[in-house]
Scaffold this motif. Structure first.
Motif, mmCIF file in Angstrom:
data_model
loop_
_atom_site.group_PDB
_atom_site.id
_atom_site.type_symbol
_atom_site.label_atom_id
_atom_site.label_comp_id
_atom_site.label_asym_id
_atom_site.label_seq_id
_atom_site.Cartn_x
_atom_site.Cartn_y
_atom_site.Cartn_z
ATOM 1 N N ALA A 116 -15.940 3.292 -1.743
ATOM 2 C CA ALA A 116 -17.021 3.043 -2.701
ATOM 3 C C ALA A 116 -17.840 4.292 -2.985
ATOM 4 C CB ALA A 116 -17.935 1.937 -2.175
ATOM 5 N N LEU A 117 -17.738 5.295 -2.100
ATOM 6 C CA LEU A 117 -18.445 6.560 -2.299
ATOM 7 C C LEU A 117 -17.471 7.700 -2.552
ATOM 8 C CD1 LEU A 117 -21.240 6.302 0.442
ATOM 9 C CD2 LEU A 117 -21.395 5.785 -2.004
ATOM 10 N N ASP B 77 -27.899 -1.135 7.709
ATOM 11 C CA ASP B 77 -29.260 -0.899 8.176
ATOM 12 C C ASP B 77 -30.071 -0.376 6.997
ATOM 13 O OD1 ASP B 77 -30.994 -0.290 10.873
ATOM 14 O OD2 ASP B 77 -31.337 1.260 9.346
ATOM 15 N N ALA B 78 -31.319 -0.766 6.940
ATOM 16 C CA ALA B 78 -32.168 -0.378 5.809
ATOM 17 C C ALA B 78 -32.365 1.127 5.702
ATOM 18 C CB ALA B 78 -33.525 -1.075 5.931
ATOM 19 N N ASN B 79 -32.227 1.845 6.816
ATOM 20 C CA ASN B 79 -32.451 3.287 6.808
ATOM 21 C C ASN B 79 -31.164 4.109 6.767
ATOM 22 O OD1 ASN B 79 -35.331 3.093 7.032
ATOM 23 N ND2 ASN B 79 -35.048 2.543 9.188
ATOM 24 N N ASP C 151 -27.083 -0.418 -1.198
ATOM 25 C CA ASP C 151 -26.673 -0.273 -2.598
ATOM 26 C C ASP C 151 -25.175 -0.429 -2.800
ATOM 27 O OD1 ASP C 151 -29.301 0.147 -3.281
ATOM 28 O OD2 ASP C 151 -29.122 2.339 -3.433
ATOM 29 N N VAL C 152 -24.389 -0.227 -1.745
ATOM 30 C CA VAL C 152 -22.933 -0.329 -1.889
ATOM 31 C C VAL C 152 -22.326 -1.359 -0.928
ATOM 32 C CG1 VAL C 152 -22.580 2.009 -2.773
ATOM 33 C CG2 VAL C 152 -22.650 1.624 -0.301
ATOM 34 N N LYS C 153 -23.171 -2.076 -0.243
ATOM 35 C CA LYS C 153 -22.689 -3.001 0.795
ATOM 36 C C LYS C 153 -21.605 -3.929 0.283
ATOM 37 C CE LYS C 153 -24.286 -6.535 4.047
ATOM 38 N NZ LYS C 153 -25.484 -7.236 4.615
ATOM 39 N N LYS D 62 -18.604 -0.331 8.697
ATOM 40 C CA LYS D 62 -19.228 0.847 9.295
ATOM 41 C C LYS D 62 -18.313 2.055 9.155
ATOM 42 C CE LYS D 62 -17.553 -0.927 13.722
ATOM 43 N NZ LYS D 62 -16.868 -2.063 13.058
ATOM 44 N N TYR D 63 -18.938 3.229 9.072
ATOM 45 C CA TYR D 63 -18.209 4.469 8.816
ATOM 46 C C TYR D 63 -18.842 5.609 9.599
ATOM 47 C CZ TYR D 63 -16.472 1.790 4.832
ATOM 48 O OH TYR D 63 -15.892 0.819 4.058
#
Length: 507
Positions: free
Chosen positions: A290-291, A329-331, A347-349, A356-357
């Motif tokens: 996604a990124l 996580d929000a951060n 934003d990409v969840k 997790k990455y």
């Protein structure tokens, strides 16, 4: 340090009986035309360093073979559900695995270059004795490192300290592991005595006497020589030039390259002038699709669960957690590979294929997107954790002193102190083995798998790797056979070429 291609001069000895009437081809590099001056010695030395990247000169060989071979077996990494590296990760590899063969070749290639330097540099006339001694010491450091990698990975290896002089010399037998350990120690002691304490200018990144001392402490620790390991590592900590970077993330974004925390790094570069290409694709390998990434491997469930307990005094997650992984996580945020802009997990969840990455080595990259961030082989945080481990194993009376050292590493990332007196020797041992080292050093080249090997082979609270894998829910842990999978098989192509090699048990 730029890379050069240096001929394996050992082959030249087989063609030395040239007719004296045959004119010499002055355009051809030969053993007699090389080794003339310091520039030749430097080219050979750079070639010896170059094998840290690979024996082929390709960034793809490093990641797709060397890196995979000695990291994907460990419990901190989960490979993607593809055939890429699958047999190593699920413990079904045979003797013909290309990644394992490449790890053997790269280390023996570097070792061969080092042997040539040790033999040939003393005979160079246009070079000072001081410079000769330094070059030889540097080659001995590299030979020790290559032997260390081979010994831990394969255990039963040929000990080669001279360039072959006849065809028969190529058909070597394996040495006792103890003999290899002795040679590694001798080379590191010699390197420590003769190498400079610092490097400047274009030489930054080359080994120093402190680099050799740090590795000597590590080698002692691997052999459970806890007294001398503690002494050597304490000397490095107390008197060496190292410190922790203020920001944990700067170890992996390029800002801290060859800096105060760097003990030894594989040098990479985004500089592509004159056809040079020493970038690596780590940012693509770990980044989610996604990124813009390829997401070829992930943090394991066990590693993330340990990271979730790595908290500040106010129950927030430590800096090393946010700098190591991209997770729900929000951060938590991560760079988009193509734009270089940080993107929040939220934003990409919904577009993520996994939960997790990893995000180490995903910092700055060049206009063609691959990056040139150096890859750590040892950093000062590792030295501190090894010092703490050696002191704790040396005596239970040292446990509180060891806790204070562990806290130094934790504090850099704002993780809360472990209170003095709160752990027994055995409890701190487990804390170092299965929290501090994997959380601080996750996915770093040769670290976790080599740790699991030494704790399995040692006599101080040995741990069967099969049991560690099962306890940490490593996929395909049921395939793991203790003894067999603790080491790699001797590559089939080497067995086929050399009748004097004996295959490791179980293969």
């Amino acid at each position: 340090m730029k890379r050069y291609i240096v001929i394996l001069f050992t082959a030249l000895s087989f063609f030395g009986c040239k007719d004296f009437l045959e004119p010499e081809n002055v355009q051809e590099l030969t053993e007699s035309s090389f080794w003339q001056n310091e520039d030749d010695a430097r080219k050979a030395l750079v070639a010896a360093y170059g094998s840290l990247q690979s024996h082929t000169g390709s960034k793809w060989t490093f990641f797709e073979q060397l890196y995979i071979s000695v990291t994907w077996k460990a419990d901190d990494i989960l490979n993607a559900p593809t055939d890429y590296g699958k047999s190593i990760a699920d413990f079904t590899n045979g003797t013909d695995d290309g990644a394992i063969a490449s790890f053997w070749k790269a280390n023996y290639t570097g070792l061969s270059y080092a042997n040539q330097i040790i033999e040939k540099v003393p005979g160079i006339e246009i070079m000072s004795d001081e410079d000769k001694a330094t070059f030889v010491a540097e080659a001995k450091f590299l030979r020790a490192l290559y032997n260390f990698n081979l010994l831990v990975a394969f255990e039963n290896i040929p000990l080669i300290t001279e360039t072959p002089k006849s065809p028969e010399d190529f058909y070597v037998s394996q040495a006792e592991p103890a003999a290899v350990w002795t040679q590694i120690e001798e080379d590191l002691v010699a390197a420590k005595a003769a190498l400079p304490q610092t490097r400047e200018g274009d030489d930054i990144g080359r080994a120093t006497s402190w680099t050799a001392a740090s590795y000597l402490g590590k080698v002692y620790l691997f052999q459970e020589k806890f007294d001398v390991a503690a002494n050597e590592l304490t000397n490095v900590v107390d008197n060496g030039p190292y410190d922790l970077l203020p920001s944990y993330a700067d170890n992996f974004n390029g800002a801290g390259e060859n800096g105060v925390e760097s003990v030894f790094e594989i040098q990479w570069s985004a500089n592509r002038a004159n056809g040079n290409d020493e970038r690596h694709p780590f940012n693509f390998e770990v980044t989610p699709g996604a990124l813009g990434g390829w997401e070829l491997y992930y943090p394991s469930d066990w590693l993330l669960s340990e990271m979730m307990t790595d908290q500040t005094s106010t129950a927030e997650l430590s800096d090393r957690v946010y700098s190591s992984v991209f997770f729900d996580d929000a951060n938590s945020e991560m760079l988009d590979v193509y734009s270089g802009i940080p993107v929040a997990y939220s934003d990409v969840k919904d577009a993520l294929a996994h939960t997790k990455y990893f995000k180490k080595y995903t910092g700055e990259f060049d206009k063609d997107y691959y990056n040139g961030i150096n890859i750590h082989l040892m950093r000062f945080a590792d030295v501190l954790l090894m010092q703490a481990e050696a002191l704790n194993e040396q005596s239970a009376s040292n446990t509180d002193a060891a806790i204070a050292i562990v806290n130094r590493v934790r504090n850099r990332s704002n993780a809360a102190d472990i209170p003095a007196g709160s752990m027994t020797q055995a409890e701190l041992r487990q804390q170092i083995r299965h929290h501090e080292r994997p959380v601080e050093l996750s996915m770093e080249y040769t670290i976790r798998w080599f740790d699991l090997y030494r704790w399995a082979k040692g006599s101080a609270a040995p741990e069967k790797i099969s049991e560690v894998m099962a306890a940490h829910n490593k996929p395909f842990a049921e395939n793991y056979v203790d003894g067999k999978h603790d080491i790699f098989p001797i590559p089939l192509e080497e067995i086929n070429k050399n009748d004097n090699l004996t295959q490791n048990d179980g293969f």
